[in-house]
Design a protein around this motif. Structure first.
Motif, PDB file in Angstrom:
ATOM      1  N   ASP A 217       5.728  12.495   4.022  1.00 44.29           N
ATOM      2  CA  ASP A 217       4.880  11.415   3.493  1.00 44.29           C
ATOM      3  C   ASP A 217       3.405  11.786   3.651  1.00 44.29           C
ATOM      4  OD1 ASP A 217       4.017   9.080   2.362  1.00 44.29           O
ATOM      5  OD2 ASP A 217       4.483   7.804   4.075  1.00 44.29           O
ATOM      6  N   GLY A 220       0.805   9.272   2.191  1.00 47.75           N
ATOM      7  CA  GLY A 220       0.466   8.152   3.059  1.00 47.75           C
ATOM      8  C   GLY A 220      -0.500   8.553   4.152  1.00 47.75           C
ATOM      9  N   PHE A 262      -2.808   3.473   0.143  1.00 50.03           N
ATOM     10  CA  PHE A 262      -1.880   3.643   1.276  1.00 50.03           C
ATOM     11  C   PHE A 262      -0.790   2.575   1.242  1.00 50.03           C
ATOM     12  CE2 PHE A 262      -0.846   2.311   5.655  1.00 50.03           C
ATOM     13  CZ  PHE A 262      -0.149   3.446   6.056  1.00 50.03           C
ATOM     14  N   VAL A 265       1.601   3.420  -1.583  1.00 56.45           N
ATOM     15  CA  VAL A 265       2.442   4.574  -1.256  1.00 56.45           C
ATOM     16  C   VAL A 265       3.545   4.184  -0.283  1.00 56.45           C
ATOM     17  CG1 VAL A 265       2.455   6.803  -0.066  1.00 56.45           C
ATOM     18  CG2 VAL A 265       0.694   6.309  -1.761  1.00 56.45           C
ATOM     19  N   GLU A 266       3.195   3.403   0.731  1.00 56.37           N
ATOM     20  CA  GLU A 266       4.186   3.041   1.739  1.00 56.37           C
ATOM     21  C   GLU A 266       5.247   2.094   1.187  1.00 56.37           C
ATOM     22  OE1 GLU A 266       4.175   4.558   4.995  1.00 56.37           O
ATOM     23  OE2 GLU A 266       3.013   5.706   3.543  1.00 56.37           O
ATOM     24  N   PRO A 272       8.913   5.986   4.192  1.00 54.08           N
ATOM     25  CA  PRO A 272       7.499   5.717   4.507  1.00 54.08           C
ATOM     26  C   PRO A 272       7.199   5.932   5.981  1.00 54.08           C
ATOM     27  CG  PRO A 272       8.705   3.663   4.285  1.00 54.08           C
ATOM     28  CD  PRO A 272       9.657   4.755   3.895  1.00 54.08           C
TER      29      PRO A 272
END
Length: 491
Positions: A217, A220, A262, A265-266, A272
């Motif tokens: 990730d 992130g 962020f 993305v998570e 995540p």
């Protein structure tokens, strides 16, 4: 007739330390991990006391000088969740050893730096190294020491070293800065190399858990790190260029956009860094916000007080370190007994009491005047802040990790520490930005942050309503039109 003696259990049947007797290797491993925790903990305090000397040598204003503190906190907080993912994929031993080597190299480069940008870069790198070693050391203890009294004793030693680190850093920095501020950044290098030599022999080899996430990730991690650094840069640009300057507004706007990136993305990542279940844990969120407010306001106070005592009141570095000791030493002295306090009184009450003591101490610190009378102007504030940490520090951690299911506790601890470190970075830069207008505005911000933490703590004392159980379909009252009537009995 003599009864047969039952056979004795083989000594190898019990893991090392389960019977209360630890081998020298086990003791050595514990002290390596605990000593590294102490080094990580003192990194902030050694920089605080040395700030005026660094500023005078490199020609830095307060809004630039704060990067020495906030850079470390930003590297620690923004990359803590990513560090946990690296450990899960690559293994504890290689990540821990690599972090020790990089930490030593960054310490040496920082001590030799002649430019602020290079010094801040090394501080950020050291923060990332701390984000790797601090939670990994705890995970090694949990995996090596058997559950029960042995693990409890090991965790107590580990916590004691961590709680003592801030006090040790104040004294070391006060003594070393009298010679040169560069020694405060150089001395961790040989210590880290010595710990590396022992850790290489003592840390057991491990294989990554096949059930652990396999994706890094990186999106992130990069978006959160960039958002943090841009937020600090935007706030720091305010005093230099003006709060309406395009550079200031652009950095803050870009930080907000990256924070949204962020979150996006998570929410969409397959694995995540930030598990969505954590945001549905109210006790964990209260602990993260409250601990962030306490830690951030404390470091903001120390930043303001360092500049006040050394630049205006004529204190030297050693005297400044001693002046701050009443705020840091009580936590170290009570670290071994704090768990008993929490078990007896409950975390919510202790957190509320500690959150009330901190803003009271901030209100007592003088807002005006260059001179200072330590016994009446500074000491009461430091004592009240020390009481706040004694009451709330362990309680915050217990409430944060004890309120979540067992599978989420490791990542919950990282989320909690992320909030603590990011709050430190943002509060420090805000105080540095307000300091040119006087101590009053900066201390008003410190007090406001602490009062916000008190509000969160008081909310935690409110009685919780138990969630209503969903009514079963067959238990619902029948409607009047379709009500079932029992058949009449025929004679």
């Amino acid at each position: 007739m003599k009864r047969p003696t039952p056979p004795r259990a083989e000594a190898s049947a019990a893991p090392d330390g389960a019977d209360g007797r630890w081998s020298p290797a086990l003791w050595g491993l514990l002290f390596v991990l605990a000593a590294n925790m102490l080094i990580d903990a003192l990194e902030v305090s050694v920089a605080l006391v040395a700030l005026p000397a660094i500023g005078a040598d490199l020609g830095l204003a307060p809004h630039q000088l704060q990067w020495v503190v906030s850079g470390f906190a930003a590297g620690f907080g923004a990359l803590l969740l990513f560090g946990g993912r690296l450990v899960a994929i690559l293994g504890r031993r290689p990540v821990y050893l690599a972090a020790l080597l990089v930490f030593a190299a960054a310490s040496l480069v920082g001590a030799l730096a002649d430019h602020a940008a290079l010094l801040v870069a090394t501080r950020f790198v050291k923060g990332f190294c701390a984000a790797l070693t601090a939670p990994t050391g705890l995970a090694i203890i949990v995996s090596v020491f058997p559950e029960g009294p042995a693990r409890g004793r090991a965790l107590s030693v580990y916590s004691l070293f961590g709680a003592s680190g801030f006090s040790v850093g104040l004294l070391l920095s006060g003594a070393l800065t009298e010679a040169s501020w560069r020694w405060t950044f150089a001395f961790p290098a040989p210590v880290a190399l010595l710990l590396f030599a022992f850790a290489r022999r003592l840390i057991p080899r491990d294989t990554p858990d096949p059930k652990a996430p396999r994706r890094y990730d990186a999106k992130g991690a990069l978006s959160l790190t960039a958002a943090t650094l841009l937020a600090v840069a935007g706030i720091a640009a305010g005093p230099a260029f003006g709060w309406t300057h395009p550079l200031t507004l652009g950095a803050l706007l870009l930080a907000a956009l990256l924070a949204l990136v962020f979150v996006r993305v998570e929410r969409t990542a397959e694995q995540p860094l930030l598990a969505g279940e954590l945001l549905r844990q109210p006790a964990l969120l209260r602990s993260a916000l409250g601990a962030g407010a306490l830690n951030g306001s404390y470091l903001g106070l120390l930043l303001v007080s360092t500049l006040h005592l050394q630049q205006q009141a004529g204190y030297g570095p050693w005297r400044t370190g001693l002046a701050f000791l009443p705020a840091a030493a009580p936590l170290a002295l009570t670290a071994l007994y704090s768990g008993r306090f929490v078990a007896r009184l409950g975390p919510a009450r202790l957190i509320a009491a500690g959150a009330a003591a901190a803003p009271l101490g901030y209100l007592l610190y003088p807002r005006e005047g260059a001179g200072v009378r330590y016994a009446t102007d500074v000491l009461p504030t430091m004592l009240l802040v020390g009481i706040a940490f004694v009451l709330a520090f362990t309680a915050f951690h217990v409430q944060a990790t004890g309120s979540v299911p067992e599978p989420l506790r490791a990542v919950a601890g990282s989320f909690y520490q992320t909030a603590v470190q990011l709050a430190a970075a943002l509060t420090t830069v805000l105080c540095a930005a307000l300091y040119p207008a006087g101590r009053g505005p900066a201390l008003a911000l410190v007090t406001a942050v602490a009062l916000a933490g008190l509000a969160v703590a008081l909310h935690g004392l409110l009685p919780r309503r138990a969630p209503r159980a969903p009514r079963a379909p067959d238990a619902a009252p029948p409607s009047r039109r379709h009500r079932h009537r029992p058949p009449r009995e025929r004679p």
